[in-house]
Design a protein around this motif. Structure first.
Motif, PDB file in Angstrom:
ATOM      1  N   ALA A 251     -12.231  -3.165   0.561  1.00  0.00           N
ATOM      2  CA  ALA A 251     -10.805  -2.840   0.557  1.00  0.00           C
ATOM      3  C   ALA A 251     -10.091  -3.429   1.754  1.00  0.00           C
ATOM      4  CB  ALA A 251     -10.615  -1.327   0.530  1.00  0.00           C
ATOM      5  N   ASP A 252      -8.821  -3.757   1.533  1.00  0.00           N
ATOM      6  CA  ASP A 252      -7.930  -4.249   2.577  1.00  0.00           C
ATOM      7  C   ASP A 252      -6.650  -3.424   2.441  1.00  0.00           C
ATOM      8  OD1 ASP A 252      -6.694  -5.747   4.526  1.00  0.00           O
ATOM      9  OD2 ASP A 252      -6.129  -7.371   3.180  1.00  0.00           O
ATOM     10  N   LEU A 253      -6.616  -2.280   3.109  1.00  0.00           N
ATOM     11  CA  LEU A 253      -5.495  -1.371   2.892  1.00  0.00           C
ATOM     12  C   LEU A 253      -5.208  -0.544   4.129  1.00  0.00           C
ATOM     13  CD1 LEU A 253      -6.278   1.939   2.263  1.00  0.00           C
ATOM     14  CD2 LEU A 253      -7.528   0.817   0.452  1.00  0.00           C
ATOM     15  N   ALA A 271      -6.534   2.729   8.792  1.00  0.00           N
ATOM     16  CA  ALA A 271      -6.624   1.312   8.428  1.00  0.00           C
ATOM     17  C   ALA A 271      -8.028   0.944   7.952  1.00  0.00           C
ATOM     18  CB  ALA A 271      -6.235   0.436   9.622  1.00  0.00           C
ATOM     19  N   PHE A 272      -8.090   0.114   6.902  1.00  0.00           N
ATOM     20  CA  PHE A 272      -9.329  -0.482   6.415  1.00  0.00           C
ATOM     21  C   PHE A 272      -9.116  -1.994   6.306  1.00  0.00           C
ATOM     22  CE2 PHE A 272      -9.312   3.813   4.749  1.00  0.00           C
ATOM     23  CZ  PHE A 272     -10.615   4.238   4.926  1.00  0.00           C
ATOM     24  N   PRO A 311      -1.661  -5.583   5.189  1.00  0.00           N
ATOM     25  CA  PRO A 311      -2.802  -5.673   4.273  1.00  0.00           C
ATOM     26  C   PRO A 311      -2.314  -5.902   2.839  1.00  0.00           C
ATOM     27  CG  PRO A 311      -2.343  -3.396   4.777  1.00  0.00           C
ATOM     28  CD  PRO A 311      -1.399  -4.211   5.624  1.00  0.00           C
ATOM     29  N   LYS A 312      -3.256  -6.097   1.938  1.00  0.00           N
ATOM     30  CA  LYS A 312      -2.870  -6.307   0.538  1.00  0.00           C
ATOM     31  C   LYS A 312      -2.282  -5.049  -0.077  1.00  0.00           C
ATOM     32  CE  LYS A 312      -6.559  -9.713  -0.201  1.00  0.00           C
ATOM     33  NZ  LYS A 312      -7.826 -10.004  -0.921  1.00  0.00           N
ATOM     34  N   SER A 333       6.758 -12.636   3.617  1.00  0.00           N
ATOM     35  CA  SER A 333       6.428 -12.943   5.007  1.00  0.00           C
ATOM     36  C   SER A 333       4.945 -13.222   5.205  1.00  0.00           C
ATOM     37  CB  SER A 333       6.858 -11.795   5.928  1.00  0.00           C
ATOM     38  OG  SER A 333       6.112 -10.621   5.650  1.00  0.00           O
ATOM     39  N   SER A 334       4.081 -12.652   4.362  1.00  0.00           N
ATOM     40  CA  SER A 334       2.636 -12.842   4.513  1.00  0.00           C
ATOM     41  C   SER A 334       2.060 -13.859   3.541  1.00  0.00           C
ATOM     42  CB  SER A 334       1.914 -11.504   4.334  1.00  0.00           C
ATOM     43  OG  SER A 334       2.149 -10.986   3.036  1.00  0.00           O
TER      44      SER A 334
END
Length: 621
Positions: A251-253, A271-272, A311-312, A333-334
């Motif tokens: 995960a990216d969250l 955060a992860f 993050p995503k 922006s990302s």
């Protein structure tokens, strides 16, 4: 003088279009009341002037509007970015403002021929790639530990890297490939940097697939040693993924929850990244009277992520205004799709529960701390007989070792606590070593002379860490410069030098011992201890610098070239101090007599040869 005409909001709305943009509200004194964004300017601004019910805060704000300005943007995303920039620069009176005393920690990868990986805080002035921000320094250390184990990247500063002649301990324990002495080819080190970058970017699946293909290729060409090394690397990465699995995938969250009591707010970030839990961090935004949790959370998301790499996925404990607009702006922006979600189940719902509870606990602790701080400040007011609570308290302390490297510190506290951005240190020069009175006189004079010359701010309370002698020096400076309105208090240690036994020398000449239970003394101890810590830190840095540089530089016959040759040959001053005269004399440009002089100076021995006189020209050899 005629009063300024009342602002006609409805007439102003008629001049607006439905284009996206940013609006600014100004008071009669031209101060900025509020900055807002809108997907359709006409619709959003008109909502302030229609007959619908409004909160007391909005009603008060609208009643103060003297004029308004708008800036039309091409997209809603541009409006969000511009709003964020204006809020940060103008600090409007009614906007929710994100504030944080500490800069966010990052992992830094320098843009050098042999890149260095390390921790970074503060302005991004070093040419490098920055990965983060991380929730805590502990999370950064864990990430760096992983990078060193897997990819053996260097962590030393460039000055150390250039001057090493043999591998350091990091290489010996398998955490660095020792590029400083050429033990790893440039191409191989660059490949390690590239792979580490993939992992830092959260692309571990891509990395493991690539390493798997490289492992198979190495096996086919019968390079079994390389294949085994790659196999172990893949195994380590997959073990990490398995240990830190989140919701069936890496995960990216970020998980965000807000807790509020009145207008006091705490936003908790969990955060992860790439399946790794980077920990939690509590933020306490300045709400400026807002008691709407959704408004506070929306302001936090837009202000926090517009300057950071989001993050995503961002999971919130509630829906927020303009969620789609913020989502689009962050995606633009990302350069990748960013989702903002609030209605989640399973593991993510559990993370939200953790974030909510932690936010409530953090807010309760913050409010308790503020309440205690307020009580201490009020007690100090009563002890000193002041009309109001002191808005600014400063404390001076002197630190040295047997008169060496004398440093004075000045710390600043306001009613809420430490104001670290206004701390100052003073290097004390031109006094007899160990003369604390002269040191205090110089530091106080430098501080208040500048305030007098520049019409600067002076404290309500000035604490002096010392007895009657130091206080007399401070009083003499204030009288000499004509500074008034400052309550001068000396903080002298008691006979047993135990905390709580301090004697306070008050402005009216009395000497009192309030006792350990006194809230006023507890505040004074807090400020005094911080001044002591800040002075000690500065003194140690100054002393260490003197012992690692000036002792070598002040040896007659040692100039920059010879100094660099010595440090490079022995890998630093520690290696040089451990060498004998014969070893030192083998360095190019160092003869036997000079070697003996170097050895004697570094070990505190008499040489019969005087050191270079102050101000004498150094050798260029």
């Amino acid at each position: 003088m005629s009063a300024a005409p009342e602002f006609d909001g409805k007439a102003f709305v008629r001049t607006l279009s439905t284009a996206p943009g940013v609006y600014r509200m100004f008071a009669a004194d031209d101060s900025v009341l509020y900055v807002g964004k809108a997907g359709a300017l006409k619709n959003r601004v008109s909502s302030y002037f229609n007959a619908s019910p409004k909160s007391a805060r909005i009603t008060s704000m609208v009643s103060q509007i003297a004029r308004m300005e708008v800036t039309v943007t091409r997209t809603e995303a541009e409006a969000l970015i511009l709003e964020n920039e204006l809020i940060k620069s103008l600090k409007p009176r009614y906007n929710v403002l994100l504030r944080d005393d500490k800069s966010y920690p990052y992992v830094l990868m320098t843009n050098e021929p042999w890149p260095r990986i390390g921790t970074h805080r503060g302005p991004r002035t070093t040419p490098a790639r920055y990965f983060g921000p991380y929730a805590s320094v502990g999370a950064v250390r864990e990430t760096l530990n992983l990078m060193h184990k897997l990819f053996k990247l260097r962590s030393c500063e460039e000055s150390v890297f250039r001057n090493r002649s043999r591998p350091c301990l990091q290489h010996q324990i398998g955490r660095c490939s020792a590029p400083c002495v050429g033990l790893v080819p440039a191409r191989e080190y660059a490949e390690s940097v590239r792979r580490a970058t993939l992992l830092l970017e959260g692309r571990s699946d891509e990395l493991t697939n690539e390493l798997g293909r490289s492992m198979e290729a190495a096996s086919e060409r019968l390079d079994f040693e390389e294949a085994a090394r790659l196999r172990d690397l893949v195994s380590s990465i997959r073990t990490l993924q398995a240990r830190q699995y989140v919701d069936g995938r890496a995960a990216d969250l970020d998980v965000l929850a807000v807790a509020m009591q009145g207008s006091a707010a705490c936003v908790l970030l969990l955060a992860f990244r790439d399946g790794r839990n980077l920990g939690t961090r509590a933020f306490f935004p300045k709400t400026n009277g807002s008691d709407n949790p959704a408004e506070v959370l929306a302001a936090f998301v837009s202000q926090f992520y517009i300057d950071q790499n989001p993050p995503k996925e961002i999971v919130l404990d509630r829906d927020i205004p303009d969620r789609e607009m913020i989502e689009e702006a962050l995606s633009r922006s990302s350069d990748r799709k960013v989702q903002i979600r609030h209605n989640v189940r399973a593991e993510r719902s559990g993370y939200l529960d953790i974030a909510r509870r932690t936010a409530e606990l953090a807010l309760a602790g913050e409010l308790t701390s503020h309440s205690a701080q307020k009580a201490r400040v009020e007690a100090l007011r009563d002890l000193l007989g002041l009309a109001d609570v002191p808005g600014r308290t400063e404390c001076f302390d002197i630190s040295h070792t047997m008169g060496e490297a004398t440093v004075a510190s000045c710390v600043v506290f306001n009613a809420e606590g430490a104001v670290r951005g206004q701390y100052r240190r003073y290097n004390i020069t031109g006094i007899k070593p160990g003369d604390d009175y002269a040191a205090m006189h110089q530091a106080i004079h430098r501080r208040f002379k500048r305030a007098v010359d520049e019409n600067g701010v002076v404290p309500d309370v000035l604490l002096i860490d010392g007895g009657a002698g130091q206080v007399a020096q401070a009083r003499a400076v204030l009288d000499e410069l004509g500074v008034t309105g400052v309550s001068l208090v000396g903080v002298a240690k008691g006979p047993a030098r135990r905390p709580g036994d301090e004697e306070l020398l008050l402005p009216d000449g009395r000497a009192v011992r309030p006792g350990a239970d006194s809230p006023a003394l507890q505040l004074i101890q807090q400020v005094r201890d911080e001044a002591h810590r800040f002075a000690i830190t500065g003194h140690r840095g100054k002393r260490q610098k003197a012992r690692t540089t000036s002792r070598l530089e002040d040896i007659a016959g040692i100039g920059p070239r010879r100094r660099a040759a010595l440090l490079k040959h022995f890998g630093g001053l520690g290696g040089l101090k451990g060498a004998g005269v014969e070893e030192i004399s083998r360095v190019e440009g160092i003869n036997q007599a000079l070697a003996e002089r170097i050895y004697a100076t570094l070990h505190g021995l008499e040489t019969g040869v005087p050191a270079r006189p102050p101000g004498a020209q150094r050798s260029t050899e």
